[in-house]
Scaffold this motif. Structure first.
Motif, PDB file in Angstrom:
ATOM      1  N   ALA A 186      12.674 -80.279  42.466  1.00  0.00           N
ATOM      2  CA  ALA A 186      11.907 -79.671  43.551  1.00  0.00           C
ATOM      3  C   ALA A 186      12.513 -78.317  43.903  1.00  0.00           C
ATOM      4  CB  ALA A 186      11.909 -80.585  44.767  1.00  0.00           C
ATOM      5  N   ILE A 199      12.035 -84.815  47.472  1.00  0.00           N
ATOM      6  CA  ILE A 199      12.142 -84.301  46.098  1.00  0.00           C
ATOM      7  C   ILE A 199      11.509 -85.256  45.089  1.00  0.00           C
ATOM      8  CG2 ILE A 199      14.219 -82.985  46.644  1.00  0.00           C
ATOM      9  CD1 ILE A 199      15.802 -85.178  45.117  1.00  0.00           C
ATOM     10  N   TRP A 202       7.775 -84.584  44.720  1.00  0.00           N
ATOM     11  CA  TRP A 202       7.539 -83.399  43.884  1.00  0.00           C
ATOM     12  C   TRP A 202       7.637 -83.774  42.408  1.00  0.00           C
ATOM     13  CZ3 TRP A 202       6.579 -78.057  44.413  1.00  0.00           C
ATOM     14  CH2 TRP A 202       6.807 -77.302  43.275  1.00  0.00           C
TER      15      TRP A 202
END
Length: 438
Positions: A186, A199, A202
């Motif tokens: 991320a 994260i 992502w």
């Protein structure tokens, strides 16, 4: 009389688990300091994936904290879409993880073979993986290395998250350590502004995009170019995007690949982000009530007649291995161990999932016995559990971690693959858990 002394010693299945409890079957992968092979429990006849890590190599690569942390995290997790730990133990040379056996291969294998996957198939995988991520985040764990290499299929085609080598607990304070596979990181990791569990969402977006379109959304010819692309480039769609993905699908990918974590799908606290994701139009065809029970028929069934992994590992084991794995009694004298060896000896504790009364998500395990005992050629497993990176290092993405001297990249750097620069990764990337927090 002489034959009597050579009679095999009886196995104590009620005692602490060890390698004598298992029949060693075919080797299905290797890593920097260990291998992965299929094993069968001698008493239950169930099949598992055995990942074994050479202690000496582990110490040389300063990966002892990662191995111990992975061992502890795997004891905490128990979910139908995670490759769960079943047993853990060690001998004088190796630490052993015995995990759910995945017969369907990893998604990197299938992606490279097929080029891309149908939208409905990817949607099904993303629903299962989002369920696993929501569970982990509820447990206070972020995975940090979600990518096709670390997504395994069982023989029916259900997706499972594996490789908890750099997974870590999180709290209110954000982490700053750079760890993971660069192409799936991320932007907040690369910008070093601190990050938390967002994260993982992502990375799920990057995986979904790559699986549908056969290419990743952000690319670069160098590390700096890739960093710039991930942190600044606008999200673009391939010219034939509308032929491969519906508008609702693109909206989900766009929402997961949102740089503003306050707007990124899945990132609302207390599980609300996952509930919001479930309600999106793209997922209306998913029966969430029966998803985790695996009652649904996956849209893709791996070919059980083919090996869904690199078969060369078996040849290497037969022809090149100078110290083949076998069960050995432990030495009585353990007084002269180094500090690192002592740490593994004391902290890599034995584990038996049956004694912990944990569920098995593979009641069908029993019917696989005939395949294993009749012939090893029918067994296929790719990246079982933490084994993820152990099974195929050659075409994996750059895996990095930031140490005291800055970002450390794994050896054997550049390896061209498609239109991106790929990096070969180490199996266990050193992350000091005590230095993760800002």
């Amino acid at each position: 009389m002489g034959a009597v002394c050579c009679r095999p010693q009886p196995i104590d299945f009620d005692g602490e688990v060890n390698l004598f409890h298992f029949i060693l079957l075919r080797c299905v992968g290797k890593g920097a300091f260990g291998k992965v092979r299929v094993v069968q429990h001698k008493q239950t006849r169930d099949l598992y994936a055995l990942k074994y890590i050479n202690k000496t190599k582990c110490v040389k690569m300063k990966a002892v904290p990662n191995v111990i942390q992975e061992r502890r995290l795997l004891e905490e997790v128990d979910h139908p879409f995670i490759v769960n730990l079943r047993y853990a133990f060690q001998d004088d040379e190796n630490c052993f993880f015995v995990l759910d056996l995945m017969l369907g291969g990893d998604l990197r294998f299938h992606l490279e073979r097929l080029g891309c996957l149908p939208e409905d198939t990817v949607k099904f995988y993303m629903a299962q993986l989002s369920s696993a991520l929501a569970y982990l985040h509820d447990m206070g764990i972020m995975h940090r290395d979600l990518k096709p290499d670390n997504i395994l299929l069982d023989e029916r085609g259900n997706a499972h998250l594996t490789d908890f080598n750099i997974a870590v607990h999180f709290g209110e304070r954000k982490l700053t350590g750079v760890a993971g596979s660069m192409a799936y990181m991320a932007p907040e990791i690369l910008l070093k502004r601190g990050y938390t569990y967002c994260i993982d969402w992502w990375s799920l977006g990057v995986c979904g995009y790559e699986l549908i379109f056969g290419r990743r959304p952000f690319r670069g010819r160098s590390n700096n170019d890739l960093t710039y692309s991930i942190t600044r480039d606008p999200l673009k769609w391939p010219d034939d995007a509308d032929k491969k993905c519906s508008r609702n699908g693109m909206l989900v990918l766009k929402g997961l690949l949102e740089r503003d974590t306050s707007k990124r799908f899945g990132c609302k606290s207390n599980g609300e982000g996952f509930q919001e994701l479930r309600r999106l139009p793209w997922f209306r065809t998913i029966d969430w009530d029966t998803l985790e029970s695996k009652e649904q028929t996956p849209p893709f069934t791996p070919d059980a007649k083919k090996a869904n992994f690199d078969a060369s590992h078996e040849l290497e084991e037969l022809l090149l291995e100078d110290n083949p794995l076998k069960a050995k009694a432990r030495k009585a004298n353990q007084d002269n161990l180094s500090a690192e060896m002592r740490q593994m000896e004391e902290q890599f504790t034995s584990y038996d999932f049956k004694k912990m009364q944990r569920r098995s998500y593979y009641p069908h395990n029993q019917h696989l016995i005939s395949t294993a005992t009749a012939t090893s050629s029918g067994l296929a497993s790719s990246r079982p559990g933490t084994p993820a990176n152990d099974l195929r290092v050659e075409n994996s993405q750059l895996r990095v971690v930031e140490g005291a001297d800055g970002i450390m990249y794994s050896p054997n750097s550049f390896d061209m693959h498609r239109d991106d620069i790929q990096m070969k990764e180490r199996d266990i990337t050193h992350v000091d858990p005590e230095k993760e927090y800002s």
